[in-house]
Design a protein around this motif. Structure first.
Motif, PDB file in Angstrom:
ATOM      1  N   LEU A   1       0.863  -1.175   0.000  1.00 36.04           N
ATOM      2  CA  LEU A   1       0.000   0.000   0.000  1.00 36.04           C
ATOM      3  C   LEU A   1       0.901   1.225   0.000  1.00 36.04           C
ATOM      4  N   ASP A   2       0.646   2.157  -0.924  1.00 38.21           N
ATOM      5  CA  ASP A   2       1.384   3.419  -0.943  1.00 38.21           C
ATOM      6  C   ASP A   2       0.472   4.515  -1.483  1.00 38.21           C
ATOM      7  N   GLN A   3       1.045   5.637  -1.880  1.00 36.46           N
ATOM      8  CA  GLN A   3       0.241   6.774  -2.347  1.00 36.46           C
ATOM      9  C   GLN A   3      -0.601   6.444  -3.572  1.00 36.46           C
ATOM     10  N   ASP A   4      -0.262   5.376  -4.286  1.00 36.75           N
ATOM     11  CA  ASP A   4      -1.020   4.971  -5.464  1.00 36.75           C
ATOM     12  C   ASP A   4      -2.111   3.954  -5.150  1.00 36.75           C
ATOM     13  N   GLY A   5      -2.206   3.530  -3.892  1.00 38.11           N
ATOM     14  CA  GLY A   5      -3.197   2.534  -3.495  1.00 38.11           C
ATOM     15  C   GLY A   5      -2.556   1.195  -3.204  1.00 38.11           C
ATOM     16  N   ALA A   6      -3.386   0.185  -3.061  1.00 35.53           N
ATOM     17  CA  ALA A   6      -2.913  -1.170  -2.762  1.00 35.53           C
ATOM     18  C   ALA A   6      -2.798  -1.971  -4.052  1.00 35.53           C
ATOM     19  N   ARG A   7      -1.802  -2.861  -4.077  1.00 35.82           N
ATOM     20  CA  ARG A   7      -1.606  -3.724  -5.238  1.00 35.82           C
ATOM     21  C   ARG A   7      -0.839  -4.966  -4.811  1.00 35.82           C
ATOM     22  N   VAL A   8      -1.016  -6.043  -5.537  1.00 39.58           N
ATOM     23  CA  VAL A   8      -0.249  -7.255  -5.289  1.00 39.58           C
ATOM     24  C   VAL A   8       1.193  -6.949  -5.647  1.00 39.58           C
ATOM     25  N   ASP A   9       2.082  -7.127  -4.673  1.00 39.14           N
ATOM     26  CA  ASP A   9       3.477  -6.756  -4.874  1.00 39.14           C
ATOM     27  C   ASP A   9       4.298  -7.356  -3.736  1.00 39.14           C
ATOM     28  N   ASP A  10       5.559  -7.629  -3.996  1.00 41.99           N
ATOM     29  CA  ASP A  10       6.437  -8.169  -2.971  1.00 41.99           C
ATOM     30  C   ASP A  10       7.682  -7.310  -2.823  1.00 41.99           C
ATOM     31  N   SER A  11       7.601  -6.064  -3.304  1.00 37.18           N
ATOM     32  CA  SER A  11       8.765  -5.188  -3.224  1.00 37.18           C
ATOM     33  C   SER A  11       8.900  -4.599  -1.828  1.00 37.18           C
ATOM     34  N   GLY A  12       9.999  -3.947  -1.587  1.00 41.50           N
ATOM     35  CA  GLY A  12      10.254  -3.338  -0.292  1.00 41.50           C
ATOM     36  C   GLY A  12       9.333  -2.157  -0.024  1.00 41.50           C
ATOM     37  N   ALA A  13       9.256  -1.776   1.252  1.00 37.42           N
ATOM     38  CA  ALA A  13       8.406  -0.663   1.671  1.00 37.42           C
ATOM     39  C   ALA A  13       9.015  -0.032   2.916  1.00 37.42           C
ATOM     40  N   ASP A  14       8.461   1.106   3.333  1.00 39.58           N
ATOM     41  CA  ASP A  14       8.937   1.783   4.542  1.00 39.58           C
ATOM     42  C   ASP A  14       8.764   0.903   5.772  1.00 39.58           C
ATOM     43  N   VAL A  15       7.677   0.141   5.792  1.00 40.05           N
ATOM     44  CA  VAL A  15       7.388  -0.737   6.924  1.00 40.05           C
ATOM     45  C   VAL A  15       6.770  -2.028   6.393  1.00 40.05           C
ATOM     46  N   THR A  16       7.109  -3.142   7.030  1.00 37.07           N
ATOM     47  CA  THR A  16       6.516  -4.431   6.680  1.00 37.07           C
ATOM     48  C   THR A  16       5.735  -4.940   7.870  1.00 37.07           C
ATOM     49  N   LEU A  17       4.478  -5.289   7.624  1.00 37.56           N
ATOM     50  CA  LEU A  17       3.613  -5.857   8.650  1.00 37.56           C
ATOM     51  C   LEU A  17       3.395  -7.321   8.307  1.00 37.56           C
ATOM     52  N   SER A  18       3.627  -8.194   9.275  1.00 40.07           N
ATOM     53  CA  SER A  18       3.506  -9.632   9.047  1.00 40.07           C
ATOM     54  C   SER A  18       2.518 -10.232  10.040  1.00 40.07           C
ATOM     55  N   ALA A  19       1.586 -11.018   9.509  1.00 39.84           N
ATOM     56  CA  ALA A  19       0.584 -11.681  10.351  1.00 39.84           C
ATOM     57  C   ALA A  19      -0.109 -12.754   9.532  1.00 39.84           C
ATOM     58  N   ASP A  20      -0.986 -13.513  10.198  1.00 39.08           N
ATOM     59  CA  ASP A  20      -1.759 -14.516   9.487  1.00 39.08           C
ATOM     60  C   ASP A  20      -3.022 -13.884   8.878  1.00 39.08           C
ATOM     61  N   VAL A  21      -3.717 -14.670   8.091  1.00 37.15           N
ATOM     62  CA  VAL A  21      -4.912 -14.188   7.394  1.00 37.15           C
ATOM     63  C   VAL A  21      -5.952 -13.656   8.371  1.00 37.15           C
ATOM     64  N   ASP A  22      -6.224 -14.397   9.439  1.00 37.26           N
ATOM     65  CA  ASP A  22      -7.268 -13.984  10.376  1.00 37.26           C
ATOM     66  C   ASP A  22      -6.962 -12.639  11.016  1.00 37.26           C
ATOM     67  N   THR A  23      -5.700 -12.406  11.344  1.00 37.92           N
ATOM     68  CA  THR A  23      -5.322 -11.129  11.949  1.00 37.92           C
ATOM     69  C   THR A  23      -5.492  -9.989  10.958  1.00 37.92           C
ATOM     70  N   PHE A  24      -4.985 -10.153   9.741  1.00 39.63           N
ATOM     71  CA  PHE A  24      -5.137  -9.089   8.748  1.00 39.63           C
ATOM     72  C   PHE A  24      -6.607  -8.862   8.399  1.00 39.63           C
ATOM     73  N   ARG A  25      -7.367  -9.922   8.283  1.00 32.63           N
ATOM     74  CA  ARG A  25      -8.793  -9.770   7.980  1.00 32.63           C
ATOM     75  C   ARG A  25      -9.467  -8.941   9.085  1.00 32.63           C
ATOM     76  N   GLY A  26      -9.163  -9.246  10.331  1.00 34.35           N
ATOM     77  CA  GLY A  26      -9.736  -8.505  11.450  1.00 34.35           C
ATOM     78  C   GLY A  26      -9.323  -7.046  11.459  1.00 34.35           C
ATOM     79  N   ILE A  27      -8.052  -6.778  11.142  1.00 32.05           N
ATOM     80  CA  ILE A  27      -7.576  -5.395  11.096  1.00 32.05           C
ATOM     81  C   ILE A  27      -8.265  -4.632   9.980  1.00 32.05           C
ATOM     82  N   ILE A  28      -8.313  -5.196   8.793  1.00 32.40           N
ATOM     83  CA  ILE A  28      -8.926  -4.515   7.645  1.00 32.40           C
ATOM     84  C   ILE A  28     -10.422  -4.314   7.858  1.00 32.40           C
TER      85      ILE A  28
END
Length: 95
Positions: A36-63
């Motif tokens: 996610l950046d100023q252009d929106g969200a997209r499928v990507d595996d490139s680097g970023a300012d911050v990386t958040l790592s979690a399982d599906v259930d955690t991300f689903r709950g956050i979103i």
């Protein structure tokens, strides 16, 4: 790439205001990554300012707004690597 990654990208694009200041990579355990950046969200595996790592259930709950990102981090369900300032701005935007 999993169905969940596509679902998460669509949800983030619908939820986030345009012009997010920074970049965040979401590393979903066993599913893949999106950025996610100023252009929106997209499928990507490139680097970023911050990386958040979690399982599906955690991300689903956050979103979906059912899990507070700060609580997830404090309880060890969400790992954060990188710029904590960007992570905090992201948490505020998701609230």
């Amino acid at each position: 790439m999993s169905d969940y990654i596509n679902e998460a990208v669509a949800a983030m694009n619908a939820k986030m205001p345009s012009g997010f200041d920074g970049s965040a990579k979401f590393d979903v355990t066993g599913e893949g990554s999106f950025v996610l950046d100023q252009d929106g969200a997209r499928v990507d595996d490139s680097g970023a300012d911050v990386t958040l790592s979690a399982d599906v259930d955690t991300f689903r709950g956050i979103i979906d707004g059912d899990i507070d990102p700060t609580s997830a981090f404090m309880s060890g369900k969400l790992a954060i690597d990188g710029d904590m300032g960007v992570a905090m701005r992201l948490a505020q935007a998701l609230a």
